[in-house]
Design a protein around this motif. Structure first.
Motif, PDB file in Angstrom:
ATOM      1  N   GLY A  31       0.819  -1.213   0.000  1.00 16.47           N
ATOM      2  CA  GLY A  31       0.000   0.000   0.000  1.00 16.47           C
ATOM      3  C   GLY A  31       0.844   1.250   0.000  1.00 16.47           C
ATOM      4  O   GLY A  31       1.929   1.269  -0.574  1.00 16.47           O
ATOM      5  N   ILE A  32       0.346   2.259   0.686  1.00 18.44           N
ATOM      6  CA  ILE A  32       1.057   3.536   0.726  1.00 18.44           C
ATOM      7  C   ILE A  32       1.945   3.567   1.961  1.00 18.44           C
ATOM      8  O   ILE A  32       1.467   3.340   3.072  1.00 18.44           O
ATOM      9  CB  ILE A  32       0.057   4.696   0.727  1.00 18.44           C
ATOM     10  CG1 ILE A  32      -0.759   4.602  -0.560  1.00 18.44           C
ATOM     11  CG2 ILE A  32       0.776   6.036   0.844  1.00 18.44           C
ATOM     12  CD1 ILE A  32      -1.656   5.763  -0.796  1.00 18.44           C
ATOM     13  N   VAL A  33       3.206   3.823   1.735  1.00 17.50           N
ATOM     14  CA  VAL A  33       4.182   3.746   2.819  1.00 17.50           C
ATOM     15  C   VAL A  33       4.565   5.161   3.242  1.00 17.50           C
ATOM     16  O   VAL A  33       5.035   5.964   2.434  1.00 17.50           O
ATOM     17  CB  VAL A  33       5.432   2.951   2.376  1.00 17.50           C
ATOM     18  CG1 VAL A  33       6.399   2.812   3.549  1.00 17.50           C
ATOM     19  CG2 VAL A  33       5.037   1.589   1.822  1.00 17.50           C
ATOM     20  N   VAL A  34       4.341   5.429   4.524  1.00 16.93           N
ATOM     21  CA  VAL A  34       4.571   6.775   5.062  1.00 16.93           C
ATOM     22  C   VAL A  34       5.710   6.709   6.079  1.00 16.93           C
ATOM     23  O   VAL A  34       5.620   5.986   7.079  1.00 16.93           O
ATOM     24  CB  VAL A  34       3.293   7.319   5.743  1.00 16.93           C
ATOM     25  CG1 VAL A  34       3.537   8.722   6.290  1.00 16.93           C
ATOM     26  CG2 VAL A  34       2.122   7.316   4.767  1.00 16.93           C
ATOM     27  N   TRP A  35       6.753   7.477   5.828  1.00 19.77           N
ATOM     28  CA  TRP A  35       7.921   7.512   6.705  1.00 19.77           C
ATOM     29  C   TRP A  35       7.767   8.695   7.658  1.00 19.77           C
ATOM     30  O   TRP A  35       7.727   9.850   7.217  1.00 19.77           O
ATOM     31  CB  TRP A  35       9.171   7.647   5.847  1.00 19.77           C
ATOM     32  CG  TRP A  35      10.479   7.806   6.560  1.00 19.77           C
ATOM     33  CD1 TRP A  35      10.760   7.541   7.865  1.00 19.77           C
ATOM     34  CD2 TRP A  35      11.710   8.253   5.961  1.00 19.77           C
ATOM     35  NE1 TRP A  35      12.091   7.793   8.123  1.00 19.77           N
ATOM     36  CE2 TRP A  35      12.698   8.233   6.983  1.00 19.77           C
ATOM     37  CE3 TRP A  35      12.067   8.653   4.675  1.00 19.77           C
ATOM     38  CZ2 TRP A  35      14.011   8.616   6.743  1.00 19.77           C
ATOM     39  CZ3 TRP A  35      13.385   9.041   4.437  1.00 19.77           C
ATOM     40  CH2 TRP A  35      14.340   9.010   5.468  1.00 19.77           C
ATOM     41  N   LEU A  36       7.649   8.395   8.948  1.00 18.13           N
ATOM     42  CA  LEU A  36       7.581   9.457   9.955  1.00 18.13           C
ATOM     43  C   LEU A  36       9.003   9.738  10.426  1.00 18.13           C
ATOM     44  O   LEU A  36       9.673   8.853  10.964  1.00 18.13           O
ATOM     45  CB  LEU A  36       6.697   9.025  11.134  1.00 18.13           C
ATOM     46  CG  LEU A  36       5.238   8.682  10.804  1.00 18.13           C
ATOM     47  CD1 LEU A  36       4.460   8.356  12.082  1.00 18.13           C
ATOM     48  CD2 LEU A  36       4.548   9.818  10.045  1.00 18.13           C
ATOM     49  N   ARG A  37       9.445  10.967  10.177  1.00 18.71           N
ATOM     50  CA  ARG A  37      10.829  11.334  10.507  1.00 18.71           C
ATOM     51  C   ARG A  37      10.873  12.282  11.700  1.00 18.71           C
ATOM     52  O   ARG A  37       9.947  13.065  11.915  1.00 18.71           O
ATOM     53  CB  ARG A  37      11.466  12.068   9.324  1.00 18.71           C
ATOM     54  CG  ARG A  37      11.817  11.170   8.191  1.00 18.71           C
ATOM     55  CD  ARG A  37      12.842  11.793   7.290  1.00 18.71           C
ATOM     56  NE  ARG A  37      12.392  13.058   6.739  1.00 18.71           N
ATOM     57  CZ  ARG A  37      12.654  13.468   5.509  1.00 18.71           C
ATOM     58  NH1 ARG A  37      13.345  12.692   4.696  1.00 18.71           N
ATOM     59  NH2 ARG A  37      12.229  14.635   5.089  1.00 18.71           N
ATOM     60  N   ALA A  38      11.980  12.234  12.436  1.00 17.22           N
ATOM     61  CA  ALA A  38      12.216  13.206  13.518  1.00 17.22           C
ATOM     62  C   ALA A  38      13.708  13.207  13.788  1.00 17.22           C
ATOM     63  O   ALA A  38      14.403  12.212  13.489  1.00 17.22           O
ATOM     64  CB  ALA A  38      11.435  12.817  14.769  1.00 17.22           C
TER      65      ALA A  38
END
Ligand code: S3P
Length: 186
Positions: free
Chosen positions: A109-116
């Motif tokens: 599906g749609i892959v969302v990278w949460l960055r910090a």
């Protein structure tokens, strides 16, 4: 559903939304809110591993070592991604290092990278309790910084969308994910 959630839901239809990123990125917190707003179930691969093993991740690492944990994690990623019900899936921070996991996640599906940044991640994980890779390290932010440099190529390879979460609270991150998911799937 809010208008954003409506648009995102229509755009992703039967595809999973998969959240990736380092420990402390907010995958679980944001994932739960996102799932609620999209009206679909939330699955965390760390929870699946613990349910299957009947032990905590810390216990699995201590008893059997990291390779055993990674094998269970690979099975959990495959199981979650094979669900016929569209899900929001949070995958453990190290899962994407594995090429087979990347292939499965990419196809799911749609892959969302949460960055910090490392300082923010360190503040969010606190004393790192329950996270064996941070147990006993001399400097959580430094350890996360090292993991970031090792793993960023893997996150980048599989992410459809990246969101910088440093200045955002979890609800605002969920808003941004919905916006991006709607735009990216349109
Ligand atoms: C790990 C991250 C953890 C968990 C395990 C290993 C990693 O999940 O899977 O402790 O390798 O980064 P979260 O990213 O959900 O904390």
């Amino acid at each position: 559903m809010t208008p954003d959630a409506d648009a995102a839901s229509a755009a992703v239809r039967d595809r999973h939304v998969v959240l990736i990123g380092l420990m402390g990125a907010g995958k679980t917190t944001v994932g739960r809110r996102l799932a609620q707003r999209l009206g679909r179930p939330f699955v965390d691969t760390d929870d699946l591993v613990e349910e299957t093993a009947g032990r905590t991740i810390a216990q699995i690492f201590a008893d059997d070592g990291e390779p055993a944990f990674r094998a269970l994690e690979r099975a959990a990623v495959a199981d979650a991604c094979a669900s016929p019900t569209p899900l929001v899936i949070a995958v453990g921070g190290g899962a994407v290092v594995d090429a087979e996991n990347r292939r499965v996640i990419d196809a799911a599906g749609i892959v969302v990278w949460l960055r910090a940044c490392a300082a923010q991640l360190a503040a969010r994980v606190g004393d790192g309790a329950g996270r064996p890779l941070l147990a006993g390290v001399d400097g959580t932010a430094e350890a996360l910084e090292r993991l970031a440099s090792l793993r960023e190529p893997s996150y980048e390879a599989v992410a459809d969308v990246a969101i910088d979460t440093d200045a955002l609270d979890p609800d605002r991150v969920a808003d941004r994910v919905l916006e991006e998911v709607a735009a990216c799937a349109a």
